[in-house]
Design a protein around this motif. Structure first.
Motif, PDB file in Angstrom:
ATOM      1  N   ARG A 142      -0.568  26.345 -33.485  1.00  0.00           N
ATOM      2  CA  ARG A 142      -1.819  26.006 -32.787  1.00  0.00           C
ATOM      3  C   ARG A 142      -1.607  26.068 -31.275  1.00  0.00           C
ATOM      4  N   ALA A 143      -0.478  25.569 -30.800  1.00  0.00           N
ATOM      5  CA  ALA A 143      -0.178  25.614 -29.368  1.00  0.00           C
ATOM      6  C   ALA A 143      -0.022  27.061 -28.891  1.00  0.00           C
ATOM      7  N   ALA A 144       0.502  27.925 -29.744  1.00  0.00           N
ATOM      8  CA  ALA A 144       0.728  29.322 -29.372  1.00  0.00           C
ATOM      9  C   ALA A 144      -0.550  30.149 -29.343  1.00  0.00           C
ATOM     10  N   LEU A 145      -1.569  29.702 -30.082  1.00  0.00           N
ATOM     11  CA  LEU A 145      -2.815  30.464 -30.114  1.00  0.00           C
ATOM     12  C   LEU A 145      -3.564  30.348 -28.788  1.00  0.00           C
ATOM     13  N   LYS A 146      -4.107  31.466 -28.370  1.00  0.00           N
ATOM     14  CA  LYS A 146      -4.976  31.473 -27.199  1.00  0.00           C
ATOM     15  C   LYS A 146      -6.298  30.815 -27.588  1.00  0.00           C
ATOM     16  N   PRO A 147      -7.107  30.391 -26.609  1.00  0.00           N
ATOM     17  CA  PRO A 147      -8.442  29.899 -26.953  1.00  0.00           C
ATOM     18  C   PRO A 147      -9.184  30.970 -27.750  1.00  0.00           C
ATOM     19  N   GLY A 148      -9.770  30.575 -28.856  1.00  0.00           N
ATOM     20  CA  GLY A 148     -10.443  31.533 -29.731  1.00  0.00           C
ATOM     21  C   GLY A 148      -9.501  32.251 -30.673  1.00  0.00           C
ATOM     22  N   GLY A 149      -8.207  31.942 -30.607  1.00  0.00           N
ATOM     23  CA  GLY A 149      -7.222  32.586 -31.480  1.00  0.00           C
ATOM     24  C   GLY A 149      -7.414  32.190 -32.934  1.00  0.00           C
ATOM     25  N   ARG A 150      -6.897  33.023 -33.823  1.00  0.00           N
ATOM     26  CA  ARG A 150      -7.066  32.787 -35.257  1.00  0.00           C
ATOM     27  C   ARG A 150      -5.730  32.765 -35.987  1.00  0.00           C
ATOM     28  N   LEU A 151      -5.707  31.966 -37.041  1.00  0.00           N
ATOM     29  CA  LEU A 151      -4.577  31.903 -37.964  1.00  0.00           C
ATOM     30  C   LEU A 151      -5.102  32.339 -39.320  1.00  0.00           C
ATOM     31  N   VAL A 152      -4.462  33.333 -39.912  1.00  0.00           N
ATOM     32  CA  VAL A 152      -4.884  33.847 -41.211  1.00  0.00           C
ATOM     33  C   VAL A 152      -3.786  33.583 -42.223  1.00  0.00           C
ATOM     34  N   LEU A 153      -4.162  32.938 -43.322  1.00  0.00           N
ATOM     35  CA  LEU A 153      -3.231  32.697 -44.429  1.00  0.00           C
ATOM     36  C   LEU A 153      -3.639  33.564 -45.610  1.00  0.00           C
ATOM     37  N   LEU A 154      -2.682  34.270 -46.178  1.00  0.00           N
ATOM     38  CA  LEU A 154      -2.875  34.938 -47.458  1.00  0.00           C
ATOM     39  C   LEU A 154      -1.979  34.205 -48.439  1.00  0.00           C
ATOM     40  N   GLU A 155      -2.595  33.578 -49.426  1.00  0.00           N
ATOM     41  CA  GLU A 155      -1.850  32.804 -50.418  1.00  0.00           C
ATOM     42  C   GLU A 155      -2.390  33.123 -51.805  1.00  0.00           C
ATOM     43  N   TYR A 156      -1.492  33.148 -52.781  1.00  0.00           N
ATOM     44  CA  TYR A 156      -1.912  33.376 -54.158  1.00  0.00           C
ATOM     45  C   TYR A 156      -2.819  32.249 -54.620  1.00  0.00           C
ATOM     46  N   ARG A 157      -3.818  32.605 -55.397  1.00  0.00           N
ATOM     47  CA  ARG A 157      -4.866  31.679 -55.825  1.00  0.00           C
ATOM     48  C   ARG A 157      -4.369  30.676 -56.867  1.00  0.00           C
ATOM     49  N   LYS A 158      -4.259  29.453 -56.458  1.00  0.00           N
ATOM     50  CA  LYS A 158      -3.843  28.378 -57.365  1.00  0.00           C
ATOM     51  C   LYS A 158      -4.921  28.123 -58.420  1.00  0.00           C
ATOM     52  N   GLU A 159      -6.161  28.373 -58.055  1.00  0.00           N
ATOM     53  CA  GLU A 159      -7.281  28.130 -58.959  1.00  0.00           C
ATOM     54  C   GLU A 159      -7.334  29.101 -60.129  1.00  0.00           C
ATOM     55  N   ASP A 160      -6.572  30.187 -60.051  1.00  0.00           N
ATOM     56  CA  ASP A 160      -6.638  31.223 -61.078  1.00  0.00           C
ATOM     57  C   ASP A 160      -5.365  31.233 -61.926  1.00  0.00           C
ATOM     58  N   PRO A 179      -7.750  40.663 -55.225  1.00  0.00           N
ATOM     59  CA  PRO A 179      -7.911  40.140 -56.586  1.00  0.00           C
ATOM     60  C   PRO A 179      -7.063  38.917 -56.916  1.00  0.00           C
ATOM     61  N   ARG A 180      -5.922  38.728 -56.227  1.00  0.00           N
ATOM     62  CA  ARG A 180      -5.017  37.630 -56.585  1.00  0.00           C
ATOM     63  C   ARG A 180      -4.748  36.652 -55.455  1.00  0.00           C
ATOM     64  N   GLN A 181      -5.155  36.990 -54.256  1.00  0.00           N
ATOM     65  CA  GLN A 181      -4.856  36.141 -53.111  1.00  0.00           C
ATOM     66  C   GLN A 181      -6.132  35.769 -52.364  1.00  0.00           C
ATOM     67  N   HIS A 182      -6.106  34.576 -51.772  1.00  0.00           N
ATOM     68  CA  HIS A 182      -7.146  34.167 -50.841  1.00  0.00           C
ATOM     69  C   HIS A 182      -6.754  34.679 -49.464  1.00  0.00           C
ATOM     70  N   ILE A 183      -7.719  35.111 -48.697  1.00  0.00           N
ATOM     71  CA  ILE A 183      -7.530  35.358 -47.271  1.00  0.00           C
ATOM     72  C   ILE A 183      -8.316  34.254 -46.583  1.00  0.00           C
ATOM     73  N   MET A 184      -7.595  33.311 -45.999  1.00  0.00           N
ATOM     74  CA  MET A 184      -8.229  32.143 -45.383  1.00  0.00           C
ATOM     75  C   MET A 184      -8.079  32.254 -43.866  1.00  0.00           C
ATOM     76  N   ILE A 185      -9.192  32.219 -43.172  1.00  0.00           N
ATOM     77  CA  ILE A 185      -9.181  32.420 -41.735  1.00  0.00           C
ATOM     78  C   ILE A 185      -9.549  31.099 -41.043  1.00  0.00           C
ATOM     79  N   PHE A 186      -8.663  30.678 -40.159  1.00  0.00           N
ATOM     80  CA  PHE A 186      -8.836  29.463 -39.399  1.00  0.00           C
ATOM     81  C   PHE A 186      -8.835  29.803 -37.915  1.00  0.00           C
ATOM     82  N   SER A 187      -9.457  28.966 -37.126  1.00  0.00           N
ATOM     83  CA  SER A 187      -9.429  29.177 -35.675  1.00  0.00           C
ATOM     84  C   SER A 187      -8.929  27.911 -35.001  1.00  0.00           C
ATOM     85  N   LYS A 188      -8.526  28.091 -33.762  1.00  0.00           N
ATOM     86  CA  LYS A 188      -8.065  26.962 -32.971  1.00  0.00           C
ATOM     87  C   LYS A 188      -9.304  26.139 -32.626  1.00  0.00           C
ATOM     88  N   ASN A 189      -9.273  24.861 -32.939  1.00  0.00           N
ATOM     89  CA  ASN A 189     -10.437  23.989 -32.727  1.00  0.00           C
ATOM     90  C   ASN A 189     -10.423  23.424 -31.325  1.00  0.00           C
TER      91      ASN A 189
END
Length: 139
Positions: A76-94, A129-139
């Protein structure tokens, strides 16, 4: 200059790994990055300069962190204002995703952990099909 600020390897067109990294980027966003940097962090520190990153992408790694809150604070400290963090993780729900349960992560789990560290959930992209792409931004 970016090269002087990062303690990793800066990738450009023609470098090994650039095309693969660019495919991930271009598959999610409709812009071409000027540079892609690979930086090896520590278990509790991404080792990135403050306000130096537009986009951090983590593919199937977040669930492996032994100290995720410290890593998230550093990212979070490394992100510029408006920067984004993207997680690709396998779907636990499936239950049909053929990977060990502990290597999966739900959207609810990711949101709980990242929002607790000041990230804002921007959107979920379910095109894979098997992973979520979750996009977060610096708040």
């Amino acid at each position: 200059m970016l090269r002087g600020r990062l303690r990793g390897r800066l990738l450009g067109p023609g470098d090994s790994g650039y095309d693969e990294a660019r495919k991930v980027w271009n598959g999610m966003f409709d812009r071409r990055p000027a540079a892609i940097a690979l930086v090896q962090g520590a278990v509790d520190d991404p080792r990135l300069p403050t306000s130096s990153v537009d986009l951090a992408i983590m593919v199937d790694v977040y669930h492996e962190f032994s100290e995720p809150q410290k890593m998230l604070r550093g990212l979070r400290a490394a992100l510029k204002p408006g920067g984004r963090l993207v997680l690709l993780e396998y779907r636990k729900e499936d239950p049909q995703v053929p990977i060990r349960f502990e290597h999966k992560m739900s959207v609810a789990e990711a949101r709980l952990e990242l929002e607790a560290e000041g990230f804002l959930f921007s959107r979920l992209d379910d095109r894979l099909p098997r992973q979520h792409i979750m996009i977060f931004s610096k708040n």
